[in-house]
Scaffold this motif. Structure first.
Motif, PDB file in Angstrom:
ATOM      1  N   LYS A 151       0.859  -1.175   0.000  1.00 44.45           N
ATOM      2  CA  LYS A 151       0.000   0.000   0.000  1.00 44.45           C
ATOM      3  C   LYS A 151       0.896   1.226   0.000  1.00 44.45           C
ATOM      4  O   LYS A 151       1.847   1.307   0.781  1.00 44.45           O
TER       5      LYS A 151
ATOM      6  N   TYR B 246     -14.235   5.251  -0.273  1.00 44.67           N
ATOM      7  CA  TYR B 246     -13.053   5.466  -1.086  1.00 44.67           C
ATOM      8  C   TYR B 246     -13.443   6.132  -2.409  1.00 44.67           C
ATOM      9  O   TYR B 246     -12.591   6.597  -3.166  1.00 44.67           O
TER      10      TYR B 246
ATOM     11  N   LYS C 195     -11.069   4.877   4.737  1.00 43.12           N
ATOM     12  CA  LYS C 195     -10.165   4.605   5.864  1.00 43.12           C
ATOM     13  C   LYS C 195     -10.883   3.990   7.058  1.00 43.12           C
ATOM     14  O   LYS C 195     -10.251   3.390   7.921  1.00 43.12           O
ATOM     15  N   ASN C 196     -12.187   4.174   7.143  1.00 41.27           N
ATOM     16  CA  ASN C 196     -12.960   3.500   8.176  1.00 41.27           C
ATOM     17  C   ASN C 196     -14.358   3.230   7.639  1.00 41.27           C
ATOM     18  O   ASN C 196     -14.689   3.624   6.509  1.00 41.27           O
TER      19      ASN C 196
ATOM     20  N   SER D 242       1.767   4.807   1.000  1.00 47.90           N
ATOM     21  CA  SER D 242       1.417   5.761   2.047  1.00 47.90           C
ATOM     22  C   SER D 242       2.467   6.857   2.040  1.00 47.90           C
ATOM     23  O   SER D 242       3.553   6.698   2.623  1.00 47.90           O
TER      24      SER D 242
END
Length: 288
Positions: free
Chosen positions: A97, A234, A228-229, A99
């Motif tokens: 991923k 997304y 993200k939660n 980041s």
């Protein structure tokens, strides 16, 4: 046939563990199958609480090499040292991923799969696991979609060509399961797709194209809408509204969604799909 959710982001019973991952226990075609292992070994604890005896499994299936699906593989192998694990050959690849400037591994490295090679039944695109139980991948991207920035490390023609060169992950290595409860195509099938990174519409159209005369009785799995939660997306909410319209146009049966769909994504889909869609939590069971 029956499907029991061993672990998921939420639980219907307080005593069960939850985590950002998914694991299904499936009885179909005379076989007992574990589909994905969640993000940790907690799926085993939940299985024990739900009176599922993992030592009696006939085989396991891995949908793709992301932590939420392979994190419990060590626990599975400790419990069932000789179990056969079905997964695509191309899925045994390190995935990252992005980041910021960092690339963070989000699954097992390829070396892990080399160590357990005796357990793995590797296949290319299509595989029968048990009578009336098939694994397959999208044939064609009928509906293009953008995705979260995940990357994949590929291996060259020889070990000396193995490089840290990283390219965008197209998720073509992911598999879903197609189950015919009656073993008769005309009676219909159930589709189980844990993450559907390439889009649940692509999954369902691939099934309809492969088994043209088989109605899709039900769809089980994640639709990959969560950010993200579980309360974030997304993708834009308008994309989820469009997805609801597309699902309605496919004329499939009940939709049981979970995991990476997210709570907010589910709420938006339900606004349009109504009782056709339900959220599936850990501890809940489906029978067909």
């Amino acid at each position: 046939m029956r499907i029991l959710t061993l672990i998921e982001n939420t639980a219907a019973i307080d005593k069960l563990f939850v985590e950002n991952g998914i694991s299904f226990y499936i009885e179909a075609g005379g076989a007992k199958i574990l589909f994905d292992t969640g993000a940790s070994g907690r799926f085993k604890v939940n299985a024990e609480k739900m009176k599922v005896t993992l030592s009696q499994l006939d085989c396991a299936v891995i949908s793709h090499n992301h932590t939420g699906h392979v994190g419990g593989l060590d626990t599975l192998l400790e419990t069932c040292p000789n179990i056969k694990i079905f997964m695509r050959k191309s899925a045994q690849t390190t995935t990252f991923k992005q980041s910021g400037l960092f690339k963070i591994p989000i699954g097992h490295p390829r070396e892990f799969y080399e160590k357990i090679a005796d357990n793995i039944v590797a296949f290319n695109c299509f595989q029968e696991v048990a009578p009336g139980v098939f694994l397959m991948s999208d044939e064609t991207l009928y509906h293009a979609r953008n995705d979260i920035p995940l990357l994949i490390k590929r291996q060259g023609d020889g070990e000396e060509n193995f490089t840290l060169k990283i390219e965008k992950d197209t998720f073509a290595d992911e598999v879903f399961m197609v189950i015919f409860p009656s073993l008769d195509e005309k009676d219909g099938c159930v589709v189980v797709s844990p993450c559907s990174h390439r889009g649940i519409v692509n999954v369902l159209k691939s099934v309809q194209n492969t088994w043209k005369s088989a109605p899709i009785l039900s769809v089980v799995g994640g639709f990959h809408l969560m950010g993200k939660n579980s309360r974030k997306f997304y993708c834009p909410p308008s994309d989820i509204a469009d997805l609801a319209d597309e699902l309605a146009d496919l004329h499939v049966g009940m939709l049981y969604t979970c995991h990476c769909t997210g709570e907010k994504g589910y709420e938006l889909l339900k606004e349009k799909l109504g009782n056709q869609i339900q959220y599936l939590q850990a501890g809940e069971e489906l029978e067909f």
